[in-house]
Design a protein around this motif. Structure first.
Motif, PDB file in Angstrom:
ATOM      1  N   LEU A  77       0.806  -1.218   0.000  1.00 29.28           N
ATOM      2  CA  LEU A  77       0.000   0.000   0.000  1.00 29.28           C
ATOM      3  C   LEU A  77       0.840   1.270   0.000  1.00 29.28           C
ATOM      4  N   LEU A  81      -0.783   3.490  -2.606  1.00 28.38           N
ATOM      5  CA  LEU A  81      -1.616   4.554  -2.034  1.00 28.38           C
ATOM      6  C   LEU A  81      -0.821   5.733  -1.474  1.00 28.38           C
ATOM      7  N   THR A  85      -0.253   9.834  -2.994  1.00 29.44           N
ATOM      8  CA  THR A  85      -0.759  10.856  -2.074  1.00 29.44           C
ATOM      9  C   THR A  85       0.343  11.860  -1.746  1.00 29.44           C
ATOM     10  N   GLN A 111      -2.570   1.363   5.858  1.00 31.91           N
ATOM     11  CA  GLN A 111      -3.571   2.433   5.759  1.00 31.91           C
ATOM     12  C   GLN A 111      -4.409   2.443   7.037  1.00 31.91           C
ATOM     13  N   THR A 222      -7.060  12.471   2.105  1.00 31.72           N
ATOM     14  CA  THR A 222      -7.666  11.134   2.206  1.00 31.72           C
ATOM     15  C   THR A 222      -8.329  10.743   0.894  1.00 31.72           C
ATOM     16  N   THR A 225      -5.954   9.446  -1.610  1.00 33.64           N
ATOM     17  CA  THR A 225      -5.601   8.041  -1.331  1.00 33.64           C
ATOM     18  C   THR A 225      -6.724   7.108  -1.784  1.00 33.64           C
ATOM     19  N   LEU A 226      -7.973   7.482  -1.472  1.00 32.09           N
ATOM     20  CA  LEU A 226      -9.099   6.599  -1.806  1.00 32.09           C
ATOM     21  C   LEU A 226      -9.268   6.469  -3.313  1.00 32.09           C
ATOM     22  N   ALA A 228      -6.892   6.692  -5.511  1.00 32.90           N
ATOM     23  CA  ALA A 228      -5.807   5.822  -5.977  1.00 32.90           C
ATOM     24  C   ALA A 228      -6.178   4.360  -5.704  1.00 32.90           C
ATOM     25  N   GLU A 229      -6.811   4.130  -4.551  1.00 37.37           N
ATOM     26  CA  GLU A 229      -7.195   2.762  -4.183  1.00 37.37           C
ATOM     27  C   GLU A 229      -8.246   2.222  -5.159  1.00 37.37           C
ATOM     28  N   GLY A 380     -11.847  -0.104   0.275  1.00 38.53           N
ATOM     29  CA  GLY A 380     -11.784   1.056  -0.626  1.00 38.53           C
ATOM     30  C   GLY A 380     -13.155   1.707  -0.820  1.00 38.53           C
TER      31      GLY A 380
END
Ligand SMILES: Cc1cc2nc3c(=O)[nH]c(=O)nc-3n(C[C@H](O)[C@H](O)[C@H](O)COP(=O)(O)OP(=O)(O)OC[C@H]3O[C@@H](n4cnc5c(N)ncnc54)[C@H](O)[C@@H]3O)c2cc1C
Length: 418
Positions: A77, A81, A85, A111, A222, A225-226, A228-229, A380
């Protein structure tokens, strides 16, 4: 900046590999070369150890690595992620330190988002960070933390100001997982493994310098990151790259890199790679079921969905053609594909599907896939949450009812509990 052609990129990477790939060096040494070259994350800007190339050229780099028999960038991750970020929100210093250490495999990240009372409604998180000089003292509980036991750093989101509305008083930190006050407890899944964990944090510390993206600005960070996830793990996504797990705890950095080629990743999130349509067609053939009309129909449907997922993923990654919601759609498609793989896989192996490892033809992989298959429609952001996002943010449908957005977190029902 004029971009090179795919042929130029392929030739450039191949020439670089001739000089730099050496199966006899350690994993750490190889990742150091790859991370500093810009080929570990070619889509990142040049000031973030990338090349500033679009996704299709990055895929040419991956293909060239693969064809040469070299392993790709670190799994996990951190790469998937935390790296994008930090590339988007980090300070120059964080790019020189945290980001480089991810791309060269020196650190492994987990994460630290979900909490017992904050999953789909992540902004209700209650883990708090209280200022103490130029440090912050962290107290709270995180849950479902994948691979926490293998990582030395965490993407931690914590509440730094309960007097602000719930989306506004959150800060995103780079968090040392190895310090006192951090307890990691494994959670055993129905797969038999303990991929994820509970993490209890009691009086642990982070520095001001570890804030990513600014004080109380953590919600925007955040969301990076989400996204990207969702894009990375959705259909057509690249998943967690690489064949080895980074960081000081997994113990793979000193291994000979040539021995890692083609190895199964440590702590990977599973999924249906080997059970893609082609693998299941072969399984049906071995079982004499490739002439069964219902199984043939399901296999054809799986093949179609997988191809659509792949091309939708490629379109989502080509910036010029975005219409909105692509990462959410990609993630929903991946959930559908996994469910269909589970269905047709079990139709082929029949009663063997009830016993782990019983089916010799698939080596137990259908059973593995069956037990893991609920996971991707949850992590995710669940399928329902993806649909809510598409409805509200892409289609402009009315928002779910709730308290006014500007209500201070402290005054919300969830915020007054502590
Ligand atoms: C394999 C796996 C790995 C994970 N790894 C991590 C990790 O590394 N780090 C991390 O922080 N988290 C991780 N998670 C946690 C994951 O992000 C959460 O489980 C997820 O966000 C859902 O939250 P929840 O479990 O609290 O469920 P809830 O939010 O309690 O949801 C319960 C059910 O209600 C539905 N629901 C909730 N709100 C709405 C709504 N507004 N509209 C419609 N339906 C709704 C949901 O879709 C779901 O079906 C992981 C989960 C899994 C399964």
């Amino acid at each position: 900046m004029s971009l090179p052609s795919a042929e130029e990129v392929r030739a450039e990477v191949k020439a670089w590999l001739v000089d730099n790939w050496d199966p006899d060096v350690t994993v750490a040494e190889w990742w150091d070369r790859l991370g500093r070259s810009g080929y570990a994350a070619p889509t990142f800007p040049e000031d973030s150890w990338g090349k500033g190339w679009p996704r299709d050229l990055a895929m040419v780099v991956n293909e060239a690595l693969d064809e040469h028999g070299a392993i790709g960038p670190p799994a996990g991750l951190g790469y998937l992620l935390a790296a994008p970020t930090i590339a988007a929100h980090g300070t120059d210093e964080q790019k020189q330190t945290l980001l480089l250490r991810i791309l060269t495999g020196q650190d492994a990240w987990c994460q630290l988002f979900s909490e017992p009372g904050a999953g789909s409604d992540l902004a209700s998180l209650q883990t708090k960070a209280v200022k103490d000089g130029d440090e912050w003292v962290i107290t709270g509980q995180k849950v479902w933390t994948s691979t926490a036991q293998l990582t030395n750093l965490g993407m931690l989101i914590a509440r730094t100001d309960p007097d602000l509305p719930k989306h506004k008083g959150i800060t995103y930190f780079a968090f040392d997982m190895t310090q006192p006050g951090v307890e990691i407890r494994p959670l055993k899944e129905m797969t038999g493994r303990a991929l994820f964990n509970e993490v209890f944090i009691d009086g642990a510390r982070v520095r001001d310098d570890d804030i990513i993206g600014g004080l109380n600005s953590g919600w925007a960070v955040t969301n990076t990151t989400l996204m990207a996830e969702r894009a990375g793990l959705g259909s057509g996504g690249s998943g967690a790259a690489g064949n080895a797990f980074p960081g000081p705890i997994a113990g793979q950095l000193d291994a000979r890199v040539g021995d890692q080629v083609g190895q199964v990743r440590t702590g990977g999130t599973g999924g249906g790679g080997r059970m893609a349509a082609e693998g299941l067609i072969e399984l049906a053939r071995q079982r004499g079921l490739n002439t069964d009309p219902v199984i043939r129909q399901d296999l054809a449907q799986l093949y179609i969905l997988t191809r659509i997922g792949k091309y939708a993923g490629l379109r989502a990654k080509s910036k010029s053609q975005r219409t909105g919601g692509e990462p959410n759609i990609a993630k929903l498609m991946m959930s559908d594909i996994l469910r269909l793989q589970r269905h047709v896989g079990n139709a082929i192996i029949g009663a063997d599907g009830m016993v782990m490892g019983r089916d010799t033809a698939s080596g137990g992989i259908v059973q593995e896939l069956t037990l893991f298959s609920p996971g991707p429609s949850i992590y995710g952001g669940t399928d329902q949450v993806q649909r809510n996002i598409l409805g509200e943010r892409v289609l402009g449908l009315p928002k779910e009812p709730g308290p006014p957005k500007e209500t201070p977190f402290r005054e919300l029902a969830v915020g007054t509990q502590r």
